[in-house]
Design a protein around this motif. Structure first.
Motif, PDB file in Angstrom:
ATOM      1  N   THR A 109      37.988  42.530  44.613  1.00  0.00           N
ATOM      2  CA  THR A 109      38.102  41.465  45.851  1.00  0.00           C
ATOM      3  C   THR A 109      36.807  41.346  46.445  1.00  0.00           C
ATOM      4  O   THR A 109      36.360  40.436  46.461  1.00  0.00           O
ATOM      5  CB  THR A 109      38.969  42.137  46.814  1.00  0.00           C
ATOM      6  OG1 THR A 109      40.348  42.538  46.246  1.00  0.00           O
ATOM      7  CG2 THR A 109      39.168  41.176  47.992  1.00  0.00           C
ATOM      8  N   THR A 110      36.021  42.363  46.466  1.00  0.00           N
ATOM      9  CA  THR A 110      34.664  42.222  47.144  1.00  0.00           C
ATOM     10  C   THR A 110      33.700  41.690  46.090  1.00  0.00           C
ATOM     11  O   THR A 110      32.888  40.887  46.616  1.00  0.00           O
ATOM     12  CB  THR A 110      33.835  43.736  47.565  1.00  0.00           C
ATOM     13  OG1 THR A 110      34.393  44.464  46.392  1.00  0.00           O
ATOM     14  CG2 THR A 110      34.746  44.280  48.942  1.00  0.00           C
ATOM     15  N   ARG A 150      43.608  33.139  49.489  1.00  0.00           N
ATOM     16  CA  ARG A 150      44.335  32.168  48.848  1.00  0.00           C
ATOM     17  C   ARG A 150      44.856  32.284  47.485  1.00  0.00           C
ATOM     18  O   ARG A 150      46.048  31.992  46.985  1.00  0.00           O
ATOM     19  CB  ARG A 150      43.585  30.656  48.926  1.00  0.00           C
ATOM     20  CG  ARG A 150      44.496  29.352  48.858  1.00  0.00           C
ATOM     21  CD  ARG A 150      43.410  28.092  48.948  1.00  0.00           C
ATOM     22  NE  ARG A 150      42.604  28.200  48.015  1.00  0.00           N
ATOM     23  CZ  ARG A 150      42.766  27.667  46.613  1.00  0.00           C
ATOM     24  NH1 ARG A 150      44.004  27.627  46.200  1.00  0.00           N
ATOM     25  NH2 ARG A 150      41.896  27.562  45.912  1.00  0.00           N
ATOM     26  N   LEU A 151      43.863  32.827  46.631  1.00  0.00           N
ATOM     27  CA  LEU A 151      43.974  33.127  45.358  1.00  0.00           C
ATOM     28  C   LEU A 151      44.809  34.405  44.894  1.00  0.00           C
ATOM     29  O   LEU A 151      44.927  34.663  43.938  1.00  0.00           O
ATOM     30  CB  LEU A 151      42.720  33.021  44.322  1.00  0.00           C
ATOM     31  CG  LEU A 151      41.887  31.778  44.321  1.00  0.00           C
ATOM     32  CD1 LEU A 151      40.555  31.791  43.844  1.00  0.00           C
ATOM     33  CD2 LEU A 151      42.863  30.627  43.541  1.00  0.00           C
ATOM     34  N   PHE A 207      43.681  37.444  45.433  1.00  0.00           N
ATOM     35  CA  PHE A 207      42.650  38.546  45.060  1.00  0.00           C
ATOM     36  C   PHE A 207      42.435  39.614  46.271  1.00  0.00           C
ATOM     37  O   PHE A 207      42.359  40.768  46.112  1.00  0.00           O
ATOM     38  CB  PHE A 207      41.201  38.077  44.672  1.00  0.00           C
ATOM     39  CG  PHE A 207      41.383  37.550  43.346  1.00  0.00           C
ATOM     40  CD1 PHE A 207      41.834  37.956  42.197  1.00  0.00           C
ATOM     41  CD2 PHE A 207      40.647  35.973  43.266  1.00  0.00           C
ATOM     42  CE1 PHE A 207      41.882  37.330  40.810  1.00  0.00           C
ATOM     43  CE2 PHE A 207      40.409  35.352  41.788  1.00  0.00           C
ATOM     44  CZ  PHE A 207      41.394  36.171  41.098  1.00  0.00           C
ATOM     45  N   ALA A 208      42.846  38.955  47.496  1.00  0.00           N
ATOM     46  CA  ALA A 208      42.354  39.748  48.800  1.00  0.00           C
ATOM     47  C   ALA A 208      43.979  39.682  49.405  1.00  0.00           C
ATOM     48  O   ALA A 208      44.603  38.726  49.595  1.00  0.00           O
ATOM     49  CB  ALA A 208      41.366  39.224  49.620  1.00  0.00           C
ATOM     50  N   GLU A 209      44.238  40.891  50.120  1.00  0.00           N
ATOM     51  CA  GLU A 209      45.359  41.174  50.982  1.00  0.00           C
ATOM     52  C   GLU A 209      45.160  40.366  52.231  1.00  0.00           C
ATOM     53  O   GLU A 209      44.072  39.827  52.522  1.00  0.00           O
ATOM     54  CB  GLU A 209      45.456  42.630  51.425  1.00  0.00           C
ATOM     55  CG  GLU A 209      45.479  43.438  50.218  1.00  0.00           C
ATOM     56  CD  GLU A 209      47.034  43.707  49.510  1.00  0.00           C
ATOM     57  OE1 GLU A 209      47.943  43.438  50.306  1.00  0.00           O
ATOM     58  OE2 GLU A 209      47.082  44.001  48.328  1.00  0.00           O
ATOM     59  N   SER A 210      46.303  39.919  52.967  1.00  0.00           N
ATOM     60  CA  SER A 210      46.315  39.408  54.225  1.00  0.00           C
ATOM     61  C   SER A 210      45.507  40.028  55.172  1.00  0.00           C
ATOM     62  O   SER A 210      44.626  39.611  56.014  1.00  0.00           O
ATOM     63  CB  SER A 210      47.610  38.940  54.809  1.00  0.00           C
ATOM     64  OG  SER A 210      48.431  40.161  55.000  1.00  0.00           O
ATOM     65  N   ASP A 211      45.558  41.458  55.161  1.00  0.00           N
ATOM     66  CA  ASP A 211      44.844  42.582  55.854  1.00  0.00           C
ATOM     67  C   ASP A 211      43.673  43.146  55.046  1.00  0.00           C
ATOM     68  O   ASP A 211      44.072  43.913  53.958  1.00  0.00           O
ATOM     69  CB  ASP A 211      45.531  43.682  56.322  1.00  0.00           C
ATOM     70  CG  ASP A 211      44.679  44.558  56.938  1.00  0.00           C
ATOM     71  OD1 ASP A 211      43.156  44.530  57.209  1.00  0.00           O
ATOM     72  OD2 ASP A 211      45.223  45.520  57.718  1.00  0.00           O
ATOM     73  N   ARG A 266      31.878  39.726  37.122  1.00  0.00           N
ATOM     74  CA  ARG A 266      31.958  38.597  37.311  1.00  0.00           C
ATOM     75  C   ARG A 266      33.484  38.220  38.085  1.00  0.00           C
ATOM     76  O   ARG A 266      34.445  38.940  37.492  1.00  0.00           O
ATOM     77  CB  ARG A 266      32.211  37.361  36.522  1.00  0.00           C
ATOM     78  CG  ARG A 266      30.730  37.196  35.605  1.00  0.00           C
ATOM     79  CD  ARG A 266      29.870  36.537  36.527  1.00  0.00           C
ATOM     80  NE  ARG A 266      28.468  36.463  35.736  1.00  0.00           N
ATOM     81  CZ  ARG A 266      27.459  36.062  36.383  1.00  0.00           C
ATOM     82  NH1 ARG A 266      27.417  35.659  37.582  1.00  0.00           N
ATOM     83  NH2 ARG A 266      26.157  36.437  36.171  1.00  0.00           N
ATOM     84  N   GLY A 267      33.567  37.533  39.159  1.00  0.00           N
ATOM     85  CA  GLY A 267      34.756  37.432  40.038  1.00  0.00           C
ATOM     86  C   GLY A 267      35.431  38.772  40.290  1.00  0.00           C
ATOM     87  O   GLY A 267      34.700  39.726  40.778  1.00  0.00           O
TER      88      GLY A 267
END
Ligand SMILES: NC(=O)c1ccc[n+]([C@@H]2O[C@H](COP(=O)([O-])OP(=O)(O)OC[C@H]3O[C@@H](n4cnc5c(N)ncnc54)[C@H](OP(=O)(O)O)[C@@H]3O)[C@@H](O)[C@H]2O)c1
Length: 393
Positions: free
Chosen positions: A172-173, A195-196, A198-202, A288-289
């Motif tokens: 994520t980072t 949105r994609l 890769f990251a939690e809402s928190d 990457r990504g």
């Protein structure tokens, strides 16, 4: 020799710790059927029809895209099922998942989990408990998704004297820092990652470095055969990183990554999680990504680099299924930590200091703890202080 916590010794489960009920069973109980669990179920239903004995979820009535129609909401019942020999925990967290794993181990069942939070904090004694009950505990998926690093440390590199281990352990980072390199602001990059998926809402566990710290604790524990690395990790996240920091590095041929690294320094281990500049041609810079990169530096084997999908349902399920197959064939147990006598202290590295007026200068080596304590040096004219990575000799 590790002692088991009191809570375990008084548990009713422990009284049946050596129950022979499961010795001949081959069935699998799947706990959780979300991002990872559904990937595991899909693969095993296709490759090993009849293996899955039951699937426990929070809401058995939720519509799910897998060929199973008898979900249960009683995970404890599934763990207790005498036909279940392998328990696959894909719920996550430190509460219920921990109770279920304890219960399975107490009953002598093989446990496979992707739960990095639990393994980072309690893995060593859970493994010791499993060794006592004849169970096994496997957790390849807890670090680096599909990257086979836990198994590599436990078997292929079991005789290696590891000098340094770690790298880019949080996708994520890495995705966020990549997006910032392409011109996005931190908040825009985080929003895109959410949105994609890769990251939690928190996102705090990722952006504050907790997730990377958990993974590093697991890797360092295995690499240095030292159980309690997690309590001693210095940690900084990426929430304060600005586009100006990224540009200051780019102007010097450096990319900014969230690094999680542990290395030998005399009779100590230096370990920590921090945003750090790395040279553009370094393996860490090539993540990457949402990719992860893990580098092992051994006295005999030299540098070994593992890279690939560090998370995601399919990638993580791939590692879980490999552990399931190993459990069914009773091969390749993750070795228990035998305890090297090493002190753990905060990672040290030289730093790039960016001043508010735009000047950027190299500073001497400083530990993450000292950096954390001093903030931006306590000076208004200092905009940021970021470590610059250099490999161990
Ligand atoms: N996602 C990844 O890319 C990734 C990568 C590496 C490791 N991991 C680890 O894998 C584990 C699972 O993560 P995930 O992303 O798959 O989580 P998730 O999508 O939130 O799925 C969690 C599952 O647990 C079930 N559950 C919750 N409470 C339960 C209860 N009381 N009884 C039975 N089941 C219950 C949920 O049921 P419902 O479906 O009914 O809500 C859901 O199926 C975590 O330890 C995580 O750290 C995940």
């Amino acid at each position: 020799m590790q002692t088991l916590p009191r809570v375990l010794c008084s548990s009713d489960a422990i009284s049946s710790a050596t129950s022979p009920a499961t010795t001949r069973a081959q069935g699998l109980g799947l706990l959780g059927c979300g991002t990872v669990g559904s990937g595991v179920a899909r693969r095993l239903l296709a490759s090993h029809p009849g293996l899955i004995r039951g699937i426990a979820v929070r809401d058995p009535h939720k519509s799910r895209d897998i060929a199973w129609d008898d979900f249960s909401s009683d995970a404890f019942d599934l763990v207790d099922d005498p036909a279940v020999r392998v328990v696959v925990e894909c719920i996550g967290g430190l509460g219920l998942a921990r109770e279920l794993i304890l219960r399975a181990i107490a009953r002598g069942k093989d446990v496979v989990t992707a739960n990095k939070d639990l393994i980072a904090t309690e893995g060593p004694w859970l493994a010791a408990f499993a060794a006592r009950t004849g169970a096994s505990l496997r957790y390849e998926a807890a670090v680096g998704g599909a990257i086979p690093i836990v198994r590599a440390l436990g078997s292929s590199l079991a005789g290696e004297h590891v000098l340094e281990i770690g790298g880019v352990l949080n996708g994520t980072t890495n995705f966020i820092l990549d997006a910032m390199e392409s011109g996005a602001r931190y908040d825009e990059a985080l929003e895109e990652a959410q949105r994609l998926g890769f990251a939690e809402s928190d996102p705090r566990s990722d952006v504050d470095g907790h997730d990377a710290a958990h993974k590093l604790a697991i890797l360092a524990g295995l690499a240095f055969r030292r159980p309690s690395v997690s309590r001693s990790l210095g940690r900084r996240g990426i929430a304060d990183i600005s586009s100006a920091d990224i540009e200051a590095g780019a102007a010097r041929g450096l990319r900014l990554k969230l690094l999680a690294v542990a290395r030998r320094a005399g009779d100590a281990i230096e370990a920590g999680v921090t945003p750090a500049y790395v040279p553009e041609d370094h393996p860490f810079a090539r993540a990457r990504g949402a990719e992860n990169v893990v580098r092992v530096l051994g006295r005999g084997c030299g540098p070994l680099v593992f890279s690939g999908a560090g998370a995601g349902g399919d990638a993580t399920a791939s590692a879980v299924v490999a552990d399931v197959l190993a459990a069914l064939e009773s091969r390749e147990r993750v070795p228990a930590h035998d305890g090297e006598d090493l002190v753990v202290r905060s990672l040290r590295a030289p730093v790039l200091v960016r001043f508010a007026d735009g000047r950027v200068v190299m500073g001497d080596a400083i530990s993450l703890d000292a950096l954390e304590a001093s903030g931006a040096g306590g000076r208004r004219d200092v905009a940021s202080i970021i470590p610059v990575w250099s490999d161990a000799a």
